[in-house]
Design an enzyme around this catalytic site. Structure first.
Site, PDB file in Angstrom:
ATOM      1  N   MET A  30      43.710  42.698  26.817  1.00  0.00           N
ATOM      2  CA  MET A  30      44.428  43.841  26.252  1.00  0.00           C
ATOM      3  C   MET A  30      45.893  43.824  26.708  1.00  0.00           C
ATOM      4  O   MET A  30      46.598  44.832  26.582  1.00  0.00           O
ATOM      5  CB  MET A  30      43.755  45.148  26.674  1.00  0.00           C
ATOM      6  N   LEU A  33      49.759  41.570  31.212  1.00  0.00           N
ATOM      7  CA  LEU A  33      49.126  40.466  31.935  1.00  0.00           C
ATOM      8  C   LEU A  33      49.426  40.496  33.429  1.00  0.00           C
ATOM      9  O   LEU A  33      50.487  40.930  33.872  1.00  0.00           O
ATOM     10  CB  LEU A  33      49.605  39.133  31.357  1.00  0.00           C
ATOM     11  N   HIS A  34      48.449  40.027  34.187  1.00  0.00           N
ATOM     12  CA  HIS A  34      48.599  39.842  35.637  1.00  0.00           C
ATOM     13  C   HIS A  34      47.924  38.539  36.025  1.00  0.00           C
ATOM     14  O   HIS A  34      47.378  37.833  35.153  1.00  0.00           O
ATOM     15  CB  HIS A  34      48.043  41.056  36.395  1.00  0.00           C
ATOM     16  N   HIS A  37      44.470  37.637  34.572  1.00  0.00           N
ATOM     17  CA  HIS A  37      44.483  37.045  33.222  1.00  0.00           C
ATOM     18  C   HIS A  37      44.931  35.582  33.285  1.00  0.00           C
ATOM     19  O   HIS A  37      44.363  34.721  32.618  1.00  0.00           O
ATOM     20  CB  HIS A  37      45.457  37.808  32.310  1.00  0.00           C
ATOM     21  N   GLN A 148      34.905  38.141  36.007  1.00  0.00           N
ATOM     22  CA  GLN A 148      33.757  38.825  36.632  1.00  0.00           C
ATOM     23  C   GLN A 148      34.140  40.217  37.113  1.00  0.00           C
ATOM     24  O   GLN A 148      33.294  41.007  37.489  1.00  0.00           O
ATOM     25  CB  GLN A 148      33.227  37.989  37.809  1.00  0.00           C
ATOM     26  N   LYS A 149      35.429  40.498  37.082  1.00  0.00           N
ATOM     27  CA  LYS A 149      35.894  41.843  37.424  1.00  0.00           C
ATOM     28  C   LYS A 149      35.181  42.883  36.548  1.00  0.00           C
ATOM     29  O   LYS A 149      34.786  43.937  37.009  1.00  0.00           O
ATOM     30  CB  LYS A 149      37.410  41.888  37.225  1.00  0.00           C
ATOM     31  N   ASP A 150      35.027  42.553  35.260  1.00  0.00           N
ATOM     32  CA  ASP A 150      34.289  43.423  34.340  1.00  0.00           C
ATOM     33  C   ASP A 150      32.881  42.831  34.199  1.00  0.00           C
ATOM     34  O   ASP A 150      32.545  42.248  33.169  1.00  0.00           O
ATOM     35  CB  ASP A 150      35.009  43.484  32.995  1.00  0.00           C
ATOM     36  N   SER A 185      44.359  44.737  38.188  1.00  0.00           N
ATOM     37  CA  SER A 185      43.993  45.425  36.958  1.00  0.00           C
ATOM     38  C   SER A 185      45.266  45.970  36.325  1.00  0.00           C
ATOM     39  O   SER A 185      46.179  46.409  37.042  1.00  0.00           O
ATOM     40  CB  SER A 185      43.051  46.592  37.283  1.00  0.00           C
ATOM     41  N   SER A 186      45.319  45.943  34.995  1.00  0.00           N
ATOM     42  CA  SER A 186      46.499  46.519  34.319  1.00  0.00           C
ATOM     43  C   SER A 186      46.621  47.994  34.683  1.00  0.00           C
ATOM     44  O   SER A 186      47.714  48.548  34.734  1.00  0.00           O
ATOM     45  CB  SER A 186      46.366  46.366  32.802  1.00  0.00           C
TER      46      SER A 186
HETATM   47  P1  AMP Z   1      41.663  43.287  30.115  1.00  0.00           P
HETATM   48  O1  AMP Z   1      43.021  42.908  29.623  1.00  0.00           O
HETATM   49  O2  AMP Z   1      41.684  44.245  31.266  1.00  0.00           O
HETATM   50  O3  AMP Z   1      40.731  43.683  29.012  1.00  0.00           O
HETATM   51  O4  AMP Z   1      41.048  41.954  30.731  1.00  0.00           O
HETATM   52  C1  AMP Z   1      40.987  40.765  29.993  1.00  0.00           C
HETATM   53  C2  AMP Z   1      40.145  39.774  30.752  1.00  0.00           C
HETATM   54  O5  AMP Z   1      40.723  39.534  32.029  1.00  0.00           O
HETATM   55  C3  AMP Z   1      38.716  40.265  30.997  1.00  0.00           C
HETATM   56  O6  AMP Z   1      37.810  39.187  30.819  1.00  0.00           O
HETATM   57  C4  AMP Z   1      38.760  40.706  32.433  1.00  0.00           C
HETATM   58  O7  AMP Z   1      37.520  40.646  33.091  1.00  0.00           O
HETATM   59  C5  AMP Z   1      39.734  39.702  33.025  1.00  0.00           C
HETATM   60  N1  AMP Z   1      40.304  40.237  34.265  1.00  0.00           N
HETATM   61  C6  AMP Z   1      40.889  41.446  34.441  1.00  0.00           C
HETATM   62  N2  AMP Z   1      41.248  41.613  35.732  1.00  0.00           N
HETATM   63  C7  AMP Z   1      40.859  40.490  36.378  1.00  0.00           C
HETATM   64  C8  AMP Z   1      40.944  40.062  37.732  1.00  0.00           C
HETATM   65  N3  AMP Z   1      41.486  40.821  38.693  1.00  0.00           N
HETATM   66  N4  AMP Z   1      40.453  38.845  38.042  1.00  0.00           N
HETATM   67  C9  AMP Z   1      39.894  38.054  37.083  1.00  0.00           C
HETATM   68  N5  AMP Z   1      39.799  38.401  35.791  1.00  0.00           N
HETATM   69  C10 AMP Z   1      40.267  39.600  35.439  1.00  0.00           C
END
Ligand code: AMP
Length: 315
Positions: A30, A33-34, A37, A148-150, A185-186
């Site tokens: 979404m 980015l960090h 991602h 694996q965070k989610d 996390s974003s």
């Molecule tokens: P999001 O943009 O938050 O929907 O996350 C996109 C993808 O990045 C998802 O598969 C998340 O599980 C992964 N993700 C988010 N935060 C982390 C993190 N701290 N470490 C590893 N993967 C992450």
């Protein structure tokens, strides 16, 4: 790196890439980015010849009272980070491109969607599965990378792929953390300075619970203390004789300790589950004696002020 906004265009690119015998790695996000991602992008680049990153804040996975509107967005910064990470294509459609006004179809993964985060975010996983399946159909990657965070999301996507014979390999990637342990996390952007300091309690409590379980596994019945895992004495868990009890008491004690911090407004859950099928674990001793190689997921969702953060550990 190319930025694509139309379904038709990314679809054609993907077909051409396949014809050229590429292995397509896909990283759905979404945005905002960090390094978490980026770690998924790096994995994809290692395994695949082309990497497609999607950036789409999916309205269908947010509840009416949730943060869809204020979810952090910074496409310029994302483009720069993605380019530096070596992404080949960014797919960045707008909401109308992904959901036509007459959209009616949603994907539902029964049971798994009703527990943990699903209990508190009722339509969330229907929204996640629907957008992920749409993206899979549009992009048709060989592999897709999820954090694996989610953890529950990853488990649900794996189940959807298996149940619906989707034929895409799903790769789960480790959680990337700040030096003090907070999972990236974003949504960390929402935290005030003070809230950021309090947020570390999530990882600390997961660690304490992990040590509690490990003590249980290694020396069944031994009384252990989780105190030593909390440097600032924010949480003090007295050791319990776990031979005679399940996890309920430890669970409510740790939740109460988390709530002692004035910046913590709510704990949605702090749970112990079978990492394989997400079934609840009531007694780790019984779990390990039935499945000596089994792994326990310890997962939490905690509100810091108005920000809901999730994290987990698998042991
Ligand atoms: P999001 O943009 O938050 O929907 O996350 C996109 C993808 O990045 C998802 O598969 C998340 O599980 C992964 N993700 C988010 N935060 C982390 C993190 N701290 N470490 C590893 N993967 C992450």
């Amino acid at each position: 790196m190319k930025i694509i906004t139309k379904i038709k265009d990314i679809n054609e690119i993907s077909i051409a890439l396949r014809e050229e015998k590429n292995r397509i790695g896909f990283v759905p996000t979404m945005g905002y980015l960090h390094k978490g991602h980026i770690s998924l992008i790096e994995k994809s680049k290692k395994h695949c010849t082309k990497t497609i990153l999607s950036i789409f804040v999916n309205p269908a996975q947010f509840g009416p009272e949730e943060d869809f509107k204020k979810y952090p967005r910074d496409i310029k910064r994302d483009i720069k980070m993605a380019e530096e990470a070596g992404v080949d294509y960014i797919f960045n459609p707008d909401v109308r491109e992904m959901y036509k006004a007459d959209h009616k179809t949603f994907v539902e993964i029964r049971d798994l969607k009703d527990i943990m985060c699903g209990k508190f975010r009722p339509a969330h996983f229907d929204g996640v599965c629907t957008i992920v399946l749409k993206l899979f159909n549009i992009i048709r990657p060989h592999r897709a990378y999820f954090g694996q965070k989610d953890y529950q999301q990853l488990a649900i996507i794996k189940k959807m792929v298996k149940d619906l014979n989707i034929g895409i390999e799903i790769i789960g990637c480790p959680i990337i953390r700040e030096p003090d342990g907070l999972a990236l996390s974003s949504r960390n952007k929402y935290l005030s300075h003070e809230e950021r300091a309090s947020a570390i309690i999530i990882y600390k409590s997961l660690r304490a619970a992990a040590e509690y379980i490990k003590g249980h596994k290694n020396k069944y019945g031994e009384t252990i203390s989780a105190n030593k895992f909390f440097s600032k004495e924010k949480i003090k868990i007295q050791g319990k004789n776990i031979k005679d009890q399940g996890l309920k008491e430890f669970q409510s004690e740790i939740i109460n300790k988390i709530l002692e911090d004035k910046n913590i407004s709510k704990v949605d859950y702090f749970e112990f589950r079978d990492s394989n099928n997400l079934e609840e674990i009531k007694n780790p001793g019984i779990f390990y004696s039935n499945q000596p190689n089994g792994k326990i997921l310890i997962a939490a969702a905690v509100w810091i002020g108005d920000t809901r953060l999730i994290d987990n550990i698998v042991i």
